[in-house]
Design an enzyme around this catalytic site. Structure first.
Site, PDB file in Angstrom:
ATOM      1  CB  THR A  58      -0.936  -0.007   1.232  1.00  0.00           C
ATOM      2  OG1 THR A  58      -1.751  -1.179   1.167  1.00  0.00           O
ATOM      3  CG2 THR A  58      -1.817   1.226   1.281  1.00  0.00           C
ATOM      4  CG  ASN A  61      -7.157  -8.410  -4.009  1.00  0.00           C
ATOM      5  OD1 ASN A  61      -7.222  -7.674  -4.992  1.00  0.00           O
ATOM      6  ND2 ASN A  61      -7.817  -8.158  -2.906  1.00  0.00           N
ATOM      7  CB  SER A  88       2.985  -7.225  -0.206  1.00  0.00           C
ATOM      8  OG  SER A  88       2.857  -6.983   1.163  1.00  0.00           O
ATOM      9  N   GLY A  89       5.791  -8.616   1.120  1.00  0.00           N
ATOM     10  CA  GLY A  89       6.385  -9.781   1.772  1.00  0.00           C
ATOM     11  C   GLY A  89       5.383 -10.719   2.412  1.00  0.00           C
ATOM     12  CG  HIS A  90       1.566  -9.380   4.412  1.00  0.00           C
ATOM     13  ND1 HIS A  90       0.262  -9.771   4.544  1.00  0.00           N
ATOM     14  CD2 HIS A  90       1.514  -8.173   3.804  1.00  0.00           C
ATOM     15  CE1 HIS A  90      -0.539  -8.838   4.058  1.00  0.00           C
ATOM     16  NE2 HIS A  90       0.202  -7.859   3.594  1.00  0.00           N
ATOM     17  CB  THR A 114      17.175   4.316   9.836  1.00  0.00           C
ATOM     18  OG1 THR A 114      17.682   5.593  10.243  1.00  0.00           O
ATOM     19  CG2 THR A 114      18.248   3.259   9.991  1.00  0.00           C
ATOM     20  CB  CYS A 121     -17.124  -1.755   5.303  1.00  0.00           C
ATOM     21  SG  CYS A 121     -17.093  -0.001   5.180  1.00  0.00           S
TER      22      CYS A 121
HETATM   23  N1  PLP Z   1      -2.614  -5.059  -3.919  1.00  0.00           N
HETATM   24  C1  PLP Z   1      -3.230  -6.244  -3.830  1.00  0.00           C
HETATM   25  C2  PLP Z   1      -3.681  -6.921  -5.091  1.00  0.00           C
HETATM   26  C3  PLP Z   1      -3.430  -6.841  -2.594  1.00  0.00           C
HETATM   27  O1  PLP Z   1      -4.038  -8.022  -2.511  1.00  0.00           O
HETATM   28  C4  PLP Z   1      -2.982  -6.164  -1.433  1.00  0.00           C
HETATM   29  C5  PLP Z   1      -3.236  -6.742  -0.103  1.00  0.00           C
HETATM   30  O2  PLP Z   1      -4.192  -7.452   0.090  1.00  0.00           O
HETATM   31  C6  PLP Z   1      -2.326  -4.935  -1.580  1.00  0.00           C
HETATM   32  C7  PLP Z   1      -2.164  -4.412  -2.837  1.00  0.00           C
HETATM   33  C8  PLP Z   1      -1.794  -4.197  -0.385  1.00  0.00           C
HETATM   34  O3  PLP Z   1      -0.706  -4.907   0.165  1.00  0.00           O
HETATM   35  P1  PLP Z   1      -0.175  -4.609   1.648  1.00  0.00           P
HETATM   36  O4  PLP Z   1      -0.981  -5.462   2.569  1.00  0.00           O
HETATM   37  O5  PLP Z   1       1.277  -4.997   1.629  1.00  0.00           O
HETATM   38  O6  PLP Z   1      -0.358  -3.165   1.891  1.00  0.00           O
END
Ligand code: PLP
Length: 379
Positions: free
Chosen positions: A71, A150, A199-201, A237, A325
């Site tokens: 994000t 997603n 994104s790592g997670h 940093t 939401c």
């Molecule tokens: N873009 C997509 C397609 C996602 O699925 C997500 C998270 O669900 C994001 C962006 C945002 O990622 P983050 O959780 O690292 O902010």
């Protein structure tokens, strides 16, 4: 009770090898900007991890920008590019993740740009690359699309869109968060892809660690100013251990991809085939489009999605509603509505998302539990 985690598009469990690399890197606690030996050790670890990611993604190390989340990475690109503009146009789609969708709308609301939001094909949720070509004007400053959605797993034809972007000389931002680790990245990455976020997670790495590929041609105003770290594109940093762990997560994701992709595809296909056969009122949202191998978005006609989600959770199966939401009221998924699904169908839909750690035994159990819960809910 067995826990069956089928919400891997929300987040994934931490791979123990990522955790190990993170813990080892925590011992290198110097500031990478310091001149002394502790600082040099931290700088060395940071540069090594950066070099590793650059090789794995096939981009230059200077093109990598580390952030706290995808994000933030997306905001860095969008706000950094449209910071001072007013007449510039941005082309995007109705089914983007909120990180892109809301940020573009916020920029447009504040008069920084004009948002051209293209509809997706209602039959399968894809974006027609020709619609992108038709929407480009001399004012177009950026095209922003996701590699895959997603919620449904539906993939856009990023290579075709990149070719169009190239032809018109318009930079392309690709949100690769959902696709990475389930689909190979195009190699070499087309130059028209001026920015790409991961994104790592989402790949069995840490939360708080993400990366944007930002080409040198993309001139961004920094969101965060200060000590000039990361070539003054994001001051602060650097979190060395997080970057080391991210490098490990990316390495493992790419290493596991060839077999993991086929395993996830086989499990997802079996899951859908069984559910649809046993519950004939179930429809696969986006099922006739090109999709990621790990995502199954199912409409359980005649069943309230939220009630089913709660019942499944009570039996250990963790899935997800289209979107929740922050106000507490559950909104039907914008993505599903944008694909032309009626409100009632969107409300009856759940997302099941697998990872390379999902097992066939879990899928078998999940199928049985889903069928049991559905038969009770449709009394
Ligand atoms: N873009 C997509 C397609 C996602 O699925 C997500 C998270 O669900 C994001 C962006 C945002 O990622 P983050 O959780 O690292 O902010």
């Amino acid at each position: 009770m067995q826990s069956i985690y089928l919400d891997n598009n929300a987040t994934t469990c931490l791979d123990s090898r990522v955790a190990e690399s993170f813990c080892a890197a925590l011992k290198i606690w110097g500031n990478p900007a310091s001149m002394h030996s502790y600082g040099r050790a931290a700088r060395h670890a940071l540069l090594e991890a950066k070099e590793k990611i650059s090789q794995l993604l096939g981009v230059a190390a200077e093109e990598l920008l580390f952030t706290s989340s995808a994000t933030e990475a997306i905001n860095t690109v969008l706000r950094g590019l449209f910071y001072q503009t007013s007449a510039a146009e941005i082309i995007t789609t109705t089914t983007e993740h909120a990180a892109v969708y809301e940020t573009i709308h916020d920029l447009a609301d504040k008069g920084h740009c004009k948002a051209i939001v293209l509809p997706v094909e209602s039959h399968n949720g894809t974006l027609d690359p020709q619609a992108v070509a038709a929407a480009i004007t001399p004012q177009t400053r950026l095209v922003a699309v996701m590699a895959a959605n997603n919620e449904t797993g539906v993939k856009h034809d990023v290579l075709a869109i990149a070719a169009i972007a190239e032809r018109y000389g318009v930079p392309l931002l690709v949100d690769a968060v959902a696709a990475f680790g389930k689909e190979p990245l195009p190699q070499p990455l087309p130059r028209a892809i001026a920015a790409l976020c991961l994104s790592g997670h989402k790949i069995h790495g840490l939360k708080g660690a993400a990366v944007a590929v930002v080409r040198k041609t993309l001139c961004l105003q920094p969101l965060i100013t200060g000590g000039g770290q990361q070539a003054a594109r994001r001051a602060g940093t650097e979190d060395v251990a997080a970057v080391v762990a991210l490098a490990k997560a990316i390495e493992l994701a790419l290493e596991a991809l060839p077999t993991g992709q086929e395993q996830m595809r086989a499990m997802r296909d079996y899951f859908e085939e069984q559910i649809v056969r046993r519950l004939p009122y179930v429809q696969i949202n986006g099922g006739n489009g090109p999709r990621l191998v790990n995502t199954s978005n199912l409409a359980f006609h005649g069943i309230d999605g939220e009630s089913l989600l709660i019942a499944l959770d009570a039996h250990g199966v963790m899935a997800s509603l289209g979107s929740a939401c922050s106000s507490g009221a559950i909104e039907p998924s914008r993505t599903l509505l944008a694909m032309g699904l009626p409100m009632a169908v969107a409300r009856s839909s759940l997302r099941f998302s697998l990872s390379r750690m999902t097992t066939m035994a879990e899928i078998e159990s999940a199928i049985a539990i889903i069928c049991r819960c559905c038969s009770l809910q449709r009394l």
